[in-house]
Motif scaffolding. Structure first.
Motif, short mmCIF file in Angstrom:
data_model
loop_
_atom_site.label_atom_id
_atom_site.label_comp_id
_atom_site.label_asym_id
_atom_site.label_seq_id
_atom_site.Cartn_x
_atom_site.Cartn_y
_atom_site.Cartn_z
N SER A 286 0.82 -1.22 0.00
CA SER A 286 0.00 0.00 0.00
C SER A 286 0.84 1.26 0.00
O SER A 286 0.36 2.34 -0.31
CB SER A 286 -0.93 0.00 1.22
N LYS A 287 2.12 1.15 0.36
CA LYS A 287 2.95 2.36 0.48
C LYS A 287 4.03 2.47 -0.60
O LYS A 287 4.40 3.55 -1.01
CB LYS A 287 3.64 2.36 1.86
N PHE A 288 4.56 1.35 -1.00
CA PHE A 288 5.73 1.38 -1.89
C PHE A 288 5.37 0.94 -3.30
O PHE A 288 4.56 0.05 -3.52
CB PHE A 288 6.84 0.44 -1.36
N GLN A 289 6.02 1.62 -4.26
CA GLN A 289 5.89 1.23 -5.66
C GLN A 289 7.27 1.22 -6.29
O GLN A 289 8.12 2.03 -5.94
CB GLN A 289 5.03 2.23 -6.42
N VAL A 290 7.45 0.30 -7.22
CA VAL A 290 8.68 0.31 -8.01
C VAL A 290 8.38 1.04 -9.32
O VAL A 290 7.35 0.83 -9.94
CB VAL A 290 9.13 -1.14 -8.31
N ILE A 357 12.18 3.96 -6.71
CA ILE A 357 11.21 3.56 -5.69
C ILE A 357 10.36 4.77 -5.37
O ILE A 357 10.86 5.90 -5.29
CB ILE A 357 11.94 3.10 -4.40
N GLN A 358 9.06 4.54 -5.21
CA GLN A 358 8.15 5.64 -4.84
C GLN A 358 7.47 5.25 -3.53
O GLN A 358 7.03 4.11 -3.36
CB GLN A 358 7.13 5.85 -5.94
N TYR A 359 7.39 6.22 -2.65
CA TYR A 359 6.81 5.95 -1.34
C TYR A 359 5.67 6.93 -1.08
O TYR A 359 5.82 8.13 -1.30
CB TYR A 359 7.88 6.08 -0.25
N GLU A 360 4.55 6.42 -0.64
CA GLU A 360 3.40 7.27 -0.35
C GLU A 360 3.51 7.75 1.09
O GLU A 360 3.45 6.96 2.04
CB GLU A 360 2.12 6.45 -0.53
#
Lengths: 459, 185
Positions: A286-290, A357-360
């Motif tokens: 739910s928080k991290f995306q590549v 990496i993307q973090y919400e």
């Protein structure tokens, strides 16, 4: 006195005559400084523009806020579901009644209901829509679904005994079409009504037809794991110089080849650039995306030179194996300190494939804020290089010294919001070129830094 | 153009700037340590020109009025930055601060200016004010807050140095020495 040995009048007259003929063309920044001082209000309003942009973003977020709760049990209402639902329900069965939920202050989805509440409003019977459609009145499903459910607002409970009595029997082109019952006009109340199709309660044994809830539950949509998006990013590029600007180390000792050229010798102006590309986002949790990106970019900066007589400029280079050698060039570009100043553009067109990496970091119903970082290789398609000669007097042109591939890192943040059925992301990003623009044989290291606002869209 | 500047119109100001800035930058260049400083002086000078343009009384040449403002601006900046500290006595001046070999090969006017710029800043300023701008030593003393006699001696030393450089470059011919009459012979 010593003065009496010279003819004072002639000397001073001659001096004045010579000096009066001397002129210099000032650089553009002088006038810009004068203009900004004399007319401060007309300066390019960078700070007010930034506020305007921020206000616009907040405004767009507010205007496009969706207030219907997106619960895991949400489904999309479509004709397929409705028809299967109606097929699965027997008429005139007391258990197959449909009830309208009463609204409590705390709105909750009724048990076993995985269905979207449908809100009906009274239609003006004198309206064109009503008149033209005869026995049917049409409620716009889109509007119905987007109407806010206000806690505490009174809704009327409406019970119908069968689907025939249910106003909604299907969807045609996104519009809910219903059958008008005799008393429906009067029955359709002043206040909005919410109708929940309730699943069949007594048919629990095996082999029975599946309940409406389970039928509908099949079409529950989950958040996608992979998202594709596209972006555009206007940038401002600046150059940062490091490295052995003066000394080159030979095999046996450190040899000072050139006098140290101070960084201020180079008059460098940042230039606008552009970056275009697409990215694939793979949701880890739910928080991290590549992030996997593919992008093309144009970036560059300007050095200020000046035109002068043809001269020879030299670059002192050092081969990987150790030997130091000099390369000479013909040039008519000075170091910018003389008259007839001209701008020389150093630019680069590249394609790159960074991974990140993307973090919400924050999220609510209508917006979310992310931070992202990554790095990746880039390949130079076209570039040029005006290089300051080793003695600091001239600019020479040698594209063979430019690297064909490089490596860059990025760091950014963005705000995500929905507008016009699209997902938007806007935010600043900094990109730093990790390797020098030039081959290692050239002792001066140049790193490009891009500052930009990234604007991305996805469905 | 002047009327436009009085009304603070940017177009008129830019036109005036374009007309006078090359020559004025030449003036500032003689006082400044380098081109960057000269441009700073030019910028500040023109800001003063535009701010005080209503004080121009049409009783002289406008360029002369602009030039005076520019000179005063240069002096003020030099005084503010305490640039006079590196003035030296003539006995130590020769060769110490004069790196004549760095002067690029340019036309004569530029050579003269470059030679002037090679002088220590105190000498250079007095020379500029007296020989080129036409101030008297008394006025120079008032502007630079020095004694009138100091101004005279500084100018004399500056002139000696400058003449030496100009003679070496064959821009100035060495004057013939006057013969002293000895009584009885």
């Amino acid at each position: 006195m010593i003065d009496e040995l010279f003819d004072m009048t002639d000397f001073e007259q001659s001096l004045k005559e010579h000096v009066d003929d001397f002129t210099l063309v000032p650089s553009k920044k002088v006038w810009q400084g004068i203009y900004n001082t004399m007319h401060p209000g007309r300066r390019w309003p960078s700070i007010p523009m930034a506020f305007m942009l921020l206000l616009s973003l907040l405004g767009i977020t507010y205007l496009n806020t969706s207030t219907i709760q997106q619960s895991p049990n949400e489904i999309n209402l479509n004709s397929k579901n409705l028809s299967s639902t109606s097929n699965g329900i027997e008429n005139n069965s007391p258990a197959n009644h449909l009830t309208v939920a009463s609204i409590n202050k705390q709105y909750t989805t009724p048990a076993n209901s995985s269905l979207v509440p449908i809100i009906l409003n009274k239609v003006n019977s004198n309206s064109d829509e009503f008149q033209n459609n005869g026995n049917q009145f049409i409620t716009d499903n889109k509007n119905a679904q987007q109407q806010p459910i206000i806690p505490g607002q009174e809704f009327v409970q409406k019970t119908v005994n069968s689907f025939d009595q249910l106003p909604i029997i299907g969807l045609e082109n996104e519009m809910l079409v219903n059958k008008k019952s005799k008393n429906f006009e009067t029955e359709l109340l002043e206040k909005p009504a919410i109708i929940f199709p309730v699943p069949v309660a007594q048919n629990n044994s095996d082999g029975q037809k599946k309940s409406a809830a389970s039928n509908m539950a099949k079409s529950i949509k989950k958040a996608p794991k992979i998202t594709f998006s596209y972006f555009i990013m206007p940038t401002v590029t600046n150059a940062y110089f490091t490295g052995n600007e003066g000394k080159i180390k030979d095999e046996s000792s450190i040899i000072t080849i050139n006098p140290k050229i101070p960084r201020s010798t180079r008059i460098v102006n940042a230039q606008l650039g552009l970056r275009l590309g697409g990215q694939v986002e793979y949701r880890l949790n739910s928080k991290f995306q590549v992030l996997l990106m593919g992008q093309a970019s144009y970036s560059g900066y300007t050095v200020i030179s000046n035109e002068e007589k043809l001269a020879t400029g030299k670059l002192t280079l050092q081969d990987k194996s150790g030997p130091v050698y000099t390369k000479a060039y013909f040039t008519s570009y000075g170091n910018g300190k003389g008259e007839n100043q001209v701008p020389l553009k150093n630019y680069s067109i590249q394609v790159s494939l960074p991974i990140g990496i993307q973090y919400e970091i924050w999220k609510n119903k209508s917006a979310a804020i992310f931070v992202n970082a990554g790095a990746g290789p880039s390949f130079v398609l076209k570039s040029n290089a005006h290089l300051l000669s080793s003695d600091g007097r001239n600019y020479v042109d040698d594209q063979s010294l430019m690297r064909k591939s490089n490596y860059a890192g990025f760091l950014g943040t963005n705000i995500q919001f929905h507008a016009k059925n699209l997902k938007w992301r806007i935010g600043p990003t900094i990109s730093y070129q990790l390797l020098s623009s030039y081959e290692d044989i050239y002792p001066v290291k140049e790193h490009l830094i891009d500052y930009g606002i990234k604007i991305g869209i996805s469905k | 153009m002047l009327n436009g500047c009085l009304e603070n119109l940017a177009i008129a100001q830019e036109e005036l700037y374009k007309r006078f800035s090359p020559r004025m930058l030449g003036v500032c260049y003689r006082y400044a340590k380098n081109r960057g400083d000269a441009e700073d002086m030019l910028q500040e000078g023109f800001i003063k020109v535009f701010s005080q343009i209503h004080q121009f009384r049409n009783d002289g040449v406008f360029e002369g009025w602009v030039r005076r403002i520019m000179v005063h601006t240069c002096i003020n900046i030099l005084k503010k930055n305490k640039k006079f500290a590196d003035s030296v006595d003539i006995t130590n001046a020769s060769g110490k601060y004069l790196n004549e070999y760095n002067i690029p090969s340019i036309l004569q006017a530029k050579e003269v200016v470059e030679c002037i710029r090679l002088l220590p800043i105190g000498y250079r300023t007095v020379l500029n004010l007296y020989a080129i701008e036409g101030f008297s030593h008394r006025e120079i003393g008032s502007i630079l807050e020095i004694e009138e006699s100091t101004s005279r001696s500084q100018y004399t030393r500056a002139r000696v140095l400058l003449e030496g450089m100009l003679v070496k470059r064959k821009i100035l011919h060495k004057p013939r020495e006057k013969v002293k009459m000895v009584s009885g012979i």
